[in-house]
Design a protein around this motif. Structure first.
Motif, mmCIF file in Angstrom:
data_model
loop_
_atom_site.group_PDB
_atom_site.id
_atom_site.type_symbol
_atom_site.label_atom_id
_atom_site.label_comp_id
_atom_site.label_asym_id
_atom_site.label_seq_id
_atom_site.Cartn_x
_atom_site.Cartn_y
_atom_site.Cartn_z
ATOM 1 N N GLN A 61 0.844 -1.200 0.000
ATOM 2 C CA GLN A 61 0.000 0.000 0.000
ATOM 3 C C GLN A 61 0.880 1.251 0.000
ATOM 4 O OE1 GLN A 61 -3.461 0.180 -0.239
ATOM 5 N NE2 GLN A 61 -2.948 2.309 -0.618
ATOM 6 N N GLU A 62 1.963 1.212 0.795
ATOM 7 C CA GLU A 62 2.883 2.355 0.812
ATOM 8 C C GLU A 62 3.532 2.548 -0.556
ATOM 9 O OE1 GLU A 62 5.583 1.482 3.973
ATOM 10 O OE2 GLU A 62 4.085 1.863 5.534
ATOM 11 N N GLN A 63 3.915 1.442 -1.203
ATOM 12 C CA GLN A 63 4.495 1.539 -2.537
ATOM 13 C C GLN A 63 3.481 2.084 -3.532
ATOM 14 O OE1 GLN A 63 5.936 -2.382 -3.418
ATOM 15 N NE2 GLN A 63 7.631 -2.253 -1.972
ATOM 16 N N LEU A 64 2.241 1.638 -3.413
ATOM 17 C CA LEU A 64 1.178 2.134 -4.290
ATOM 18 C C LEU A 64 0.948 3.626 -4.074
ATOM 19 C CD1 LEU A 64 -1.048 1.478 -6.349
ATOM 20 C CD2 LEU A 64 -2.539 0.936 -4.417
ATOM 21 N N ASP A 65 0.928 4.046 -2.802
ATOM 22 C CA ASP A 65 0.752 5.469 -2.497
ATOM 23 C C ASP A 65 1.901 6.291 -3.082
ATOM 24 O OD1 ASP A 65 -1.561 4.824 -1.129
ATOM 25 O OD2 ASP A 65 -0.650 4.979 0.872
ATOM 26 N N ALA A 66 3.137 5.772 -2.944
ATOM 27 C CA ALA A 66 4.294 6.486 -3.486
ATOM 28 C C ALA A 66 4.210 6.572 -5.002
ATOM 29 C CB ALA A 66 5.589 5.786 -3.055
ATOM 30 N N GLU A 68 1.493 6.513 -6.783
ATOM 31 C CA GLU A 68 0.412 7.459 -7.095
ATOM 32 C C GLU A 68 0.914 8.899 -6.969
ATOM 33 O OE1 GLU A 68 -4.007 8.431 -7.178
ATOM 34 O OE2 GLU A 68 -3.167 6.436 -7.128
ATOM 35 N N PHE A 69 1.670 9.150 -5.911
ATOM 36 C CA PHE A 69 2.222 10.493 -5.719
ATOM 37 C C PHE A 69 3.151 10.862 -6.867
ATOM 38 C CE2 PHE A 69 5.529 13.310 -4.052
ATOM 39 C CZ PHE A 69 4.745 14.381 -3.638
ATOM 40 N N ARG A 70 4.021 9.907 -7.265
ATOM 41 C CA ARG A 70 4.931 10.175 -8.380
ATOM 42 C C ARG A 70 4.140 10.416 -9.670
ATOM 43 N NH1 ARG A 70 7.701 5.902 -5.944
ATOM 44 N NH2 ARG A 70 7.048 4.454 -7.574
ATOM 45 N N ALA A 71 3.077 9.659 -9.875
ATOM 46 C CA ALA A 71 2.260 9.835 -11.083
ATOM 47 C C ALA A 71 1.610 11.217 -11.081
ATOM 48 C CB ALA A 71 1.201 8.740 -11.168
ATOM 49 N N GLN A 72 1.099 11.642 -9.929
ATOM 50 C CA GLN A 72 0.486 12.969 -9.848
ATOM 51 C C GLN A 72 1.527 14.058 -10.095
ATOM 52 O OE1 GLN A 72 -1.372 13.026 -5.995
ATOM 53 N NE2 GLN A 72 -3.097 11.768 -6.647
ATOM 54 N N ALA A 73 2.732 13.873 -9.537
ATOM 55 C CA ALA A 73 3.798 14.856 -9.757
ATOM 56 C C ALA A 73 4.175 14.892 -11.233
ATOM 57 C CB ALA A 73 5.013 14.514 -8.890
ATOM 58 N N ALA A 74 4.257 13.729 -11.864
ATOM 59 C CA ALA A 74 4.601 13.675 -13.293
ATOM 60 C C ALA A 74 3.511 14.339 -14.125
ATOM 61 C CB ALA A 74 4.803 12.229 -13.733
ATOM 62 N N GLU A 75 2.249 14.130 -13.768
ATOM 63 C CA GLU A 75 1.153 14.778 -14.493
ATOM 64 C C GLU A 75 1.238 16.289 -14.344
ATOM 65 O OE1 GLU A 75 -2.350 13.001 -12.830
ATOM 66 O OE2 GLU A 75 -2.181 11.188 -14.061
ATOM 67 N N ALA A 76 1.554 16.759 -13.135
ATOM 68 C CA ALA A 76 1.686 18.209 -12.912
ATOM 69 C C ALA A 76 2.844 18.764 -13.734
ATOM 70 C CB ALA A 76 1.883 18.499 -11.431
ATOM 71 N N GLU A 77 3.953 18.041 -13.749
ATOM 72 C CA GLU A 77 5.098 18.481 -14.549
ATOM 73 C C GLU A 77 4.754 18.499 -16.035
ATOM 74 O OE1 GLU A 77 8.625 16.224 -13.708
ATOM 75 O OE2 GLU A 77 8.514 16.641 -11.566
#
Length: 111
Positions: A61-66, A68-77
């Motif tokens: 779950q922690e890996q999935l959350d991380a 997801e966070f990276r995906a959101q950051a990549a989308e923002a970038e």
């Protein structure tokens, strides 16, 4: 005397049955204790396996959350890069239009 022997035989028979009953009860009790011990071992093993599974699930779950966070950051970038690219394209268009407009003015003045 015969009656005394019969009574003694009867008493021995009762004692033998009582001893046999006690032996069966002790054997049953021993078997029950072994079953309880085996059940407790299995419960401890199952509890350890369950705890390990819970830890793995939490880790995943922690890996999935991380991720997801990276995906959101990549989308923002990506959005920021797209906006920057749009600004650059717009600036290039304006520069080309201004340059084209000046070229037309110069051409007509020269002609």
């Amino acid at each position: 005397m015969d009656l005394v022997y019969q009574a003694a035989d009867l008493f021995r028979s009762i004692e033998d049955r009582a001893r046999a009953g006690e032996a069966r009860a002790e054997a049953a009790e021993q078997a029950q204790l072994e079953i309880i011990a085996a059940t407790e071992r299995k419960l401890r093993d199952a509890s350890r396996a369950l705890e390990e599974a819970r830890r793995r699930i939490e880790s995943q779950q922690e890996q999935l959350d991380a991720a997801e966070f990276r995906a959101q950051a990549a989308e923002a970038e990506a959005r920021e890069a797209k906006q920057s690219l749009a600004l650059v394209e717009d600036a290039i268009r304006r520069r080309l239009l201004l340059t084209s407009g000046h070229d037309d003015g110069r051409s007509s003045a020269v002609a």
